[in-house]
Design a protein around this motif. Structure first.
Motif, PDB file in Angstrom:
ATOM      1  N   TYR A 132       0.823  -1.211   0.000  1.00 38.74           N
ATOM      2  CA  TYR A 132       0.000   0.000   0.000  1.00 38.74           C
ATOM      3  C   TYR A 132       0.856   1.259   0.000  1.00 38.74           C
ATOM      4  O   TYR A 132       0.503   2.253  -0.631  1.00 38.74           O
ATOM      5  CB  TYR A 132      -0.972  -0.009   1.177  1.00 38.74           C
ATOM      6  CG  TYR A 132      -1.985  -1.125   1.078  1.00 38.74           C
ATOM      7  CD1 TYR A 132      -2.602  -1.429  -0.140  1.00 38.74           C
ATOM      8  CD2 TYR A 132      -2.314  -1.903   2.170  1.00 38.74           C
ATOM      9  CE1 TYR A 132      -3.508  -2.462  -0.246  1.00 38.74           C
ATOM     10  CE2 TYR A 132      -3.235  -2.931   2.071  1.00 38.74           C
ATOM     11  CZ  TYR A 132      -3.826  -3.208   0.856  1.00 38.74           C
ATOM     12  OH  TYR A 132      -4.733  -4.231   0.752  1.00 38.74           O
ATOM     13  N   SER A 133       1.990   1.215   0.664  1.00 42.84           N
ATOM     14  CA  SER A 133       2.896   2.354   0.660  1.00 42.84           C
ATOM     15  C   SER A 133       3.440   2.602  -0.755  1.00 42.84           C
ATOM     16  O   SER A 133       3.476   3.746  -1.226  1.00 42.84           O
ATOM     17  CB  SER A 133       4.052   2.095   1.635  1.00 42.84           C
ATOM     18  OG  SER A 133       5.018   3.093   1.535  1.00 42.84           O
ATOM     19  N   ALA A 136       0.652   3.922  -3.057  1.00 40.13           N
ATOM     20  CA  ALA A 136       0.385   5.348  -2.820  1.00 40.13           C
ATOM     21  C   ALA A 136       1.458   6.203  -3.491  1.00 40.13           C
ATOM     22  O   ALA A 136       1.149   7.208  -4.142  1.00 40.13           O
ATOM     23  CB  ALA A 136       0.328   5.626  -1.324  1.00 40.13           C
ATOM     24  N   LYS A 137       2.708   5.799  -3.356  1.00 38.87           N
ATOM     25  CA  LYS A 137       3.818   6.555  -3.951  1.00 38.87           C
ATOM     26  C   LYS A 137       3.695   6.592  -5.478  1.00 38.87           C
ATOM     27  O   LYS A 137       3.815   7.658  -6.095  1.00 38.87           O
ATOM     28  CB  LYS A 137       5.143   5.912  -3.538  1.00 38.87           C
ATOM     29  CG  LYS A 137       6.368   6.604  -4.056  1.00 38.87           C
ATOM     30  CD  LYS A 137       7.620   5.889  -3.579  1.00 38.87           C
ATOM     31  CE  LYS A 137       8.852   6.463  -4.204  1.00 38.87           C
ATOM     32  NZ  LYS A 137      10.048   5.706  -3.836  1.00 38.87           N
ATOM     33  N   ALA A 139       0.996   6.012  -7.300  1.00 34.39           N
ATOM     34  CA  ALA A 139      -0.236   6.700  -7.703  1.00 34.39           C
ATOM     35  C   ALA A 139      -0.073   8.217  -7.633  1.00 34.39           C
ATOM     36  O   ALA A 139      -0.459   8.930  -8.562  1.00 34.39           O
ATOM     37  CB  ALA A 139      -1.399   6.256  -6.820  1.00 34.39           C
ATOM     38  N   GLU A 140       0.503   8.689  -6.550  1.00 36.48           N
ATOM     39  CA  GLU A 140       0.665  10.133  -6.390  1.00 36.48           C
ATOM     40  C   GLU A 140       1.664  10.700  -7.389  1.00 36.48           C
ATOM     41  O   GLU A 140       1.427  11.762  -7.971  1.00 36.48           O
ATOM     42  CB  GLU A 140       1.069  10.449  -4.953  1.00 36.48           C
ATOM     43  CG  GLU A 140      -0.089  10.216  -3.982  1.00 36.48           C
ATOM     44  CD  GLU A 140       0.321  10.244  -2.518  1.00 36.48           C
ATOM     45  OE1 GLU A 140       1.530  10.361  -2.221  1.00 36.48           O
ATOM     46  OE2 GLU A 140      -0.575  10.138  -1.674  1.00 36.48           O
ATOM     47  N   SER A 145      -5.746   8.616  -9.824  1.00 35.46           N
ATOM     48  CA  SER A 145      -6.758   8.892  -8.811  1.00 35.46           C
ATOM     49  C   SER A 145      -7.136   7.623  -8.075  1.00 35.46           C
ATOM     50  O   SER A 145      -7.596   7.664  -6.945  1.00 35.46           O
ATOM     51  CB  SER A 145      -8.019   9.465  -9.446  1.00 35.46           C
ATOM     52  OG  SER A 145      -7.726  10.664 -10.108  1.00 35.46           O
ATOM     53  N   TRP A 158      -6.058   1.681  -3.699  1.00 30.35           N
ATOM     54  CA  TRP A 158      -5.636   3.021  -3.314  1.00 30.35           C
ATOM     55  C   TRP A 158      -6.491   4.005  -4.080  1.00 30.35           C
ATOM     56  O   TRP A 158      -6.863   3.752  -5.221  1.00 30.35           O
ATOM     57  CB  TRP A 158      -4.163   3.249  -3.664  1.00 30.35           C
ATOM     58  CG  TRP A 158      -3.660   4.580  -3.229  1.00 30.35           C
ATOM     59  CD1 TRP A 158      -3.067   4.881  -2.045  1.00 30.35           C
ATOM     60  CD2 TRP A 158      -3.711   5.812  -3.962  1.00 30.35           C
ATOM     61  NE1 TRP A 158      -2.757   6.218  -1.998  1.00 30.35           N
ATOM     62  CE2 TRP A 158      -3.145   6.813  -3.163  1.00 30.35           C
ATOM     63  CE3 TRP A 158      -4.198   6.166  -5.214  1.00 30.35           C
ATOM     64  CZ2 TRP A 158      -3.033   8.130  -3.572  1.00 30.35           C
ATOM     65  CZ3 TRP A 158      -4.095   7.482  -5.619  1.00 30.35           C
ATOM     66  CH2 TRP A 158      -3.509   8.442  -4.797  1.00 30.35           C
ATOM     67  N   TYR A 159      -6.820   5.127  -3.436  1.00 29.78           N
ATOM     68  CA  TYR A 159      -7.516   6.181  -4.164  1.00 29.78           C
ATOM     69  C   TYR A 159      -7.141   7.531  -3.586  1.00 29.78           C
ATOM     70  O   TYR A 159      -6.800   7.667  -2.416  1.00 29.78           O
ATOM     71  CB  TYR A 159      -9.035   5.990  -4.144  1.00 29.78           C
ATOM     72  CG  TYR A 159      -9.674   6.207  -2.795  1.00 29.78           C
ATOM     73  CD1 TYR A 159     -10.163   7.453  -2.434  1.00 29.78           C
ATOM     74  CD2 TYR A 159      -9.773   5.175  -1.892  1.00 29.78           C
ATOM     75  CE1 TYR A 159     -10.735   7.658  -1.190  1.00 29.78           C
ATOM     76  CE2 TYR A 159     -10.344   5.363  -0.649  1.00 29.78           C
ATOM     77  CZ  TYR A 159     -10.832   6.615  -0.300  1.00 29.78           C
ATOM     78  OH  TYR A 159     -11.390   6.812   0.922  1.00 29.78           O
ATOM     79  N   SER A 160      -7.189   8.510  -4.441  1.00 37.45           N
ATOM     80  CA  SER A 160      -6.908   9.884  -4.046  1.00 37.45           C
ATOM     81  C   SER A 160      -8.126  10.433  -3.339  1.00 37.45           C
ATOM     82  O   SER A 160      -9.262  10.238  -3.780  1.00 37.45           O
ATOM     83  CB  SER A 160      -6.597  10.722  -5.287  1.00 37.45           C
ATOM     84  OG  SER A 160      -6.573  12.085  -4.950  1.00 37.45           O
ATOM     85  N   SER A 161      -7.910  11.146  -2.270  1.00 44.89           N
ATOM     86  CA  SER A 161      -9.033  11.743  -1.546  1.00 44.89           C
ATOM     87  C   SER A 161      -9.769  12.754  -2.426  1.00 44.89           C
ATOM     88  O   SER A 161     -10.927  13.075  -2.175  1.00 44.89           O
ATOM     89  CB  SER A 161      -8.547  12.395  -0.253  1.00 44.89           C
ATOM     90  OG  SER A 161      -7.587  13.388  -0.548  1.00 44.89           O
TER      91      SER A 161
END
Length: 176
Positions: A132-133, A136-137, A139-140, A145, A158-161
């Protein structure tokens, strides 16, 4: 008129640029990940996976040996039948039935054992924290998204807020 035309052109260009910027913000970029492939690559060198692979190979070898034995018995039965030796054909058929039942029970038991081992490996908290870490990296940095799993239907890993509309839905429902 020349100046007015220029102002209108600039205004139109600005409006087009603003619309493009707004529509660009509304485009959602999705990613997918084959978690099974990631999992296998991550754990390939671990002793737990090597042990799993070893047991799987041992069980498969036993299944192959027993299957060949059944084929040989089937041929023996056909040979007895062709020779008119019905008594021995029946005896061999009884052996085939017993050995087939044993093979089915063995296969089922070993499949359950392997599935339990695999599930234990896949439920590694350390692995999922790292996964998940990393998701997130990626994806960002990649502008995603949302990252979806290929293994699970509709599984969002994972999803962007920025794409979460939960509060807006709650607010709208409260207004009705």
């Amino acid at each position: 008129m020349h100046k007015t035309g220029k102002i209108i052109s600039v205004a139109i260009a600005a409006a087009i640029f603003a619309c493009a910027a707004v529509s660009a913000q509304q485009i959602t970029k999705f990613g997918v990940v084959d978690t099974a492939k990631v999992y296998n690559a991550y754990f390939r060198s671990s002793s737990a996976v090597r042990n799993y692979d070893k047991k799987k190979a041992e069980y498969q070898q036993e299944i192959n040996t027993r299957t060949q034995e059944l084929r040989d018995l089937q041929q023996k039965k056909l040979d007895y039948q062709a020779a008119g030796d019905d008594a021995n054909a029946l005896r061999v058929e009884s052996d085939i039935t017993k050995k087939t039942e044993y093979l089915n029970e063995y296969t089922n038991a070993k499949n359950v054992e392997l599935a339990t081992m695999q599930k234990s490996l896949q439920n590694s908290d350390e692995f999922y924290k790292k996964l998940y870490s990393v998701l997130a990296k990626i994806a960002e940095s990649g502008g995603y998204s949302m990252i979806l799993s290929l293994q699970q239907d509709n599984a969002i890993l994972w999803y962007s807020s920025s794409v979460d509309v939960t509060e807006q839905v709650i607010t709208e429902l409260g207004n009705n």
